[in-house]
Design a protein around this motif. Structure first.
Motif, PDB file in Angstrom:
ATOM      1  N   MET A  58       0.837  -1.182   0.000  1.00 46.66           N
ATOM      2  CA  MET A  58       0.000   0.000   0.000  1.00 46.66           C
ATOM      3  C   MET A  58       0.878   1.241   0.000  1.00 46.66           C
ATOM      4  N   ASN A  59       0.357   2.315  -0.543  1.00 49.72           N
ATOM      5  CA  ASN A  59       1.073   3.583  -0.542  1.00 49.72           C
ATOM      6  C   ASN A  59       1.258   4.080   0.889  1.00 49.72           C
ATOM      7  N   THR A  60       2.280   4.906   1.072  1.00 54.28           N
ATOM      8  CA  THR A  60       2.466   5.503   2.390  1.00 54.28           C
ATOM      9  C   THR A  60       1.361   6.521   2.628  1.00 54.28           C
ATOM     10  N   ILE A  61       0.999   6.689   3.870  1.00 51.61           N
ATOM     11  CA  ILE A  61      -0.103   7.574   4.238  1.00 51.61           C
ATOM     12  C   ILE A  61       0.449   8.739   5.029  1.00 51.61           C
ATOM     13  N   ASN A  62       0.073   9.946   4.640  1.00 52.92           N
ATOM     14  CA  ASN A  62       0.409  11.138   5.400  1.00 52.92           C
ATOM     15  C   ASN A  62      -0.731  11.367   6.386  1.00 52.92           C
ATOM     16  N   PRO A  63      -0.517  11.181   7.688  1.00 53.99           N
ATOM     17  CA  PRO A  63      -1.616  11.286   8.652  1.00 53.99           C
ATOM     18  C   PRO A  63      -2.275  12.660   8.677  1.00 53.99           C
ATOM     19  N   ASN A  64      -1.535  13.710   8.305  1.00 54.84           N
ATOM     20  CA  ASN A  64      -2.109  15.055   8.302  1.00 54.84           C
ATOM     21  C   ASN A  64      -3.119  15.258   7.179  1.00 54.84           C
ATOM     22  N   LYS A  65      -3.135  14.368   6.201  1.00 50.29           N
ATOM     23  CA  LYS A  65      -4.054  14.504   5.070  1.00 50.29           C
ATOM     24  C   LYS A  65      -5.189  13.486   5.098  1.00 50.29           C
ATOM     25  N   LEU A  66      -5.401  12.837   6.233  1.00 50.01           N
ATOM     26  CA  LEU A  66      -6.440  11.820   6.338  1.00 50.01           C
ATOM     27  C   LEU A  66      -7.848  12.392   6.490  1.00 50.01           C
ATOM     28  N   TYR A  67      -7.977  13.633   6.950  1.00 51.85           N
ATOM     29  CA  TYR A  67      -9.303  14.207   7.188  1.00 51.85           C
ATOM     30  C   TYR A  67     -10.147  14.148   5.913  1.00 51.85           C
ATOM     31  N   ASN A  68     -11.370  13.644   6.037  1.00 49.86           N
ATOM     32  CA  ASN A  68     -12.336  13.469   4.944  1.00 49.86           C
ATOM     33  C   ASN A  68     -11.939  12.385   3.941  1.00 49.86           C
ATOM     34  N   SER A  69     -10.913  11.588   4.249  1.00 53.32           N
ATOM     35  CA  SER A  69     -10.560  10.512   3.328  1.00 53.32           C
ATOM     36  C   SER A  69     -11.563   9.367   3.481  1.00 53.32           C
ATOM     37  N   LYS A  70     -11.708   8.587   2.413  1.00 50.03           N
ATOM     38  CA  LYS A  70     -12.696   7.509   2.376  1.00 50.03           C
ATOM     39  C   LYS A  70     -11.985   6.163   2.435  1.00 50.03           C
ATOM     40  N   TRP A  71     -12.612   5.215   3.152  1.00 49.10           N
ATOM     41  CA  TRP A  71     -12.022   3.892   3.364  1.00 49.10           C
ATOM     42  C   TRP A  71     -13.092   2.825   3.232  1.00 49.10           C
ATOM     43  N   THR A  72     -12.679   1.653   2.756  1.00 45.45           N
ATOM     44  CA  THR A  72     -13.570   0.503   2.634  1.00 45.45           C
ATOM     45  C   THR A  72     -13.053  -0.623   3.519  1.00 45.45           C
ATOM     46  N   ALA A  73     -13.927  -1.171   4.343  1.00 43.29           N
ATOM     47  CA  ALA A  73     -13.567  -2.318   5.183  1.00 43.29           C
ATOM     48  C   ALA A  73     -13.551  -3.567   4.315  1.00 43.29           C
ATOM     49  N   THR A  74     -12.520  -4.379   4.439  1.00 44.97           N
ATOM     50  CA  THR A  74     -12.445  -5.602   3.635  1.00 44.97           C
ATOM     51  C   THR A  74     -13.389  -6.677   4.164  1.00 44.97           C
ATOM     52  N   GLN A  75     -13.718  -6.623   5.463  1.00 48.32           N
ATOM     53  CA  GLN A  75     -14.650  -7.564   6.082  1.00 48.32           C
ATOM     54  C   GLN A  75     -15.786  -6.765   6.727  1.00 48.32           C
ATOM     55  N   PRO A  76     -16.776  -6.331   5.954  1.00 48.21           N
ATOM     56  CA  PRO A  76     -17.853  -5.506   6.519  1.00 48.21           C
ATOM     57  C   PRO A  76     -18.613  -6.226   7.631  1.00 48.21           C
ATOM     58  N   ARG A  77     -19.006  -5.444   8.638  1.00 44.00           N
ATOM     59  CA  ARG A  77     -19.823  -5.955   9.732  1.00 44.00           C
ATOM     60  C   ARG A  77     -21.032  -5.051   9.882  1.00 44.00           C
ATOM     61  N   ASN A  78     -22.184  -5.632  10.148  1.00 40.56           N
ATOM     62  CA  ASN A  78     -23.431  -4.883  10.323  1.00 40.56           C
ATOM     63  C   ASN A  78     -23.720  -3.959   9.136  1.00 40.56           C
ATOM     64  N   LYS A  79     -23.419  -4.428   7.943  1.00 40.68           N
ATOM     65  CA  LYS A  79     -23.620  -3.661   6.703  1.00 40.68           C
ATOM     66  C   LYS A  79     -22.764  -2.401   6.645  1.00 40.68           C
ATOM     67  N   GLU A  80     -21.758  -2.304   7.508  1.00 50.20           N
ATOM     68  CA  GLU A  80     -20.867  -1.148   7.521  1.00 50.20           C
ATOM     69  C   GLU A  80     -19.619  -1.480   6.703  1.00 50.20           C
ATOM     70  N   LYS A  81     -19.591  -0.953   5.504  1.00 51.71           N
ATOM     71  CA  LYS A  81     -18.490  -1.224   4.590  1.00 51.71           C
ATOM     72  C   LYS A  81     -17.698   0.042   4.284  1.00 51.71           C
ATOM     73  N   HIS A  82     -18.392   1.148   4.091  1.00 49.83           N
ATOM     74  CA  HIS A  82     -17.753   2.407   3.717  1.00 49.83           C
ATOM     75  C   HIS A  82     -17.659   3.351   4.908  1.00 49.83           C
ATOM     76  N   PHE A  83     -16.489   3.961   5.050  1.00 52.85           N
ATOM     77  CA  PHE A  83     -16.208   4.850   6.172  1.00 52.85           C
ATOM     78  C   PHE A  83     -15.540   6.123   5.665  1.00 52.85           C
ATOM     79  N   ILE A  84     -15.677   7.193   6.447  1.00 49.58           N
ATOM     80  CA  ILE A  84     -15.018   8.458   6.161  1.00 49.58           C
ATOM     81  C   ILE A  84     -14.359   8.956   7.449  1.00 49.58           C
ATOM     82  N   VAL A  85     -13.165   9.505   7.319  1.00 55.14           N
ATOM     83  CA  VAL A  85     -12.455  10.047   8.477  1.00 55.14           C
ATOM     84  C   VAL A  85     -13.074  11.400   8.820  1.00 55.14           C
TER      85      VAL A  85
END
Length: 71
Positions: free
Chosen positions: A1-28
Motif C-alpha cells: 500500500m502507498n504511504t499515508i500522510n496522517p495530516n491529510k487523512l481528514y475526509n478521506s474515504k475507506w472501505t472495510a475488507t470484512q464488513p460488519r453490520n452492513k458497515e463497509k464504507h467509512f469516512i475520516v
C-alpha cells in the motif's frame, strides 16, 4: 500500500475488507492529536449507520483490513 500522510487523512474515504453490520464504507471525520500536534488517532464514521470508531491512524495501513477509497 502507498504511504499515508496522517495530516491529510481528514475526509478521506475507506472501505472495510470484512464488513460488519452492513458497515463497509467509512469516512475520516476527526484527527486526534497529541501535545506535539502529531496525529495519533482518527475517528472514522460508517456511512451506513453513522457509527463512529476511534483507532490509531496506522491501522489504516493494514491492507487486509482497510482499502483506500470506496470500492
Amino acid at each position: 500500500m502507498n504511504t499515508i500522510n496522517p495530516n491529510k487523512l481528514y475526509n478521506s474515504k475507506w472501505t472495510a475488507t470484512q464488513p460488519r453490520n452492513k458497515e463497509k464504507h467509512f469516512i475520516v471525520t476527526k484527527l486526534l492529536r497529541n501535545e506535539e500536534e502529531q496525529v495519533v488517532e482518527v475517528v472514522i464514521e460508517a456511512v451506513h449507520s453513522n457509527r463512529e470508531i476511534t483507532l490509531a491512524w496506522q491501522e489504516l495501513t493494514d491492507a487486509s483490513v482497510w482499502k483506500m477509497g470506496w470500492k
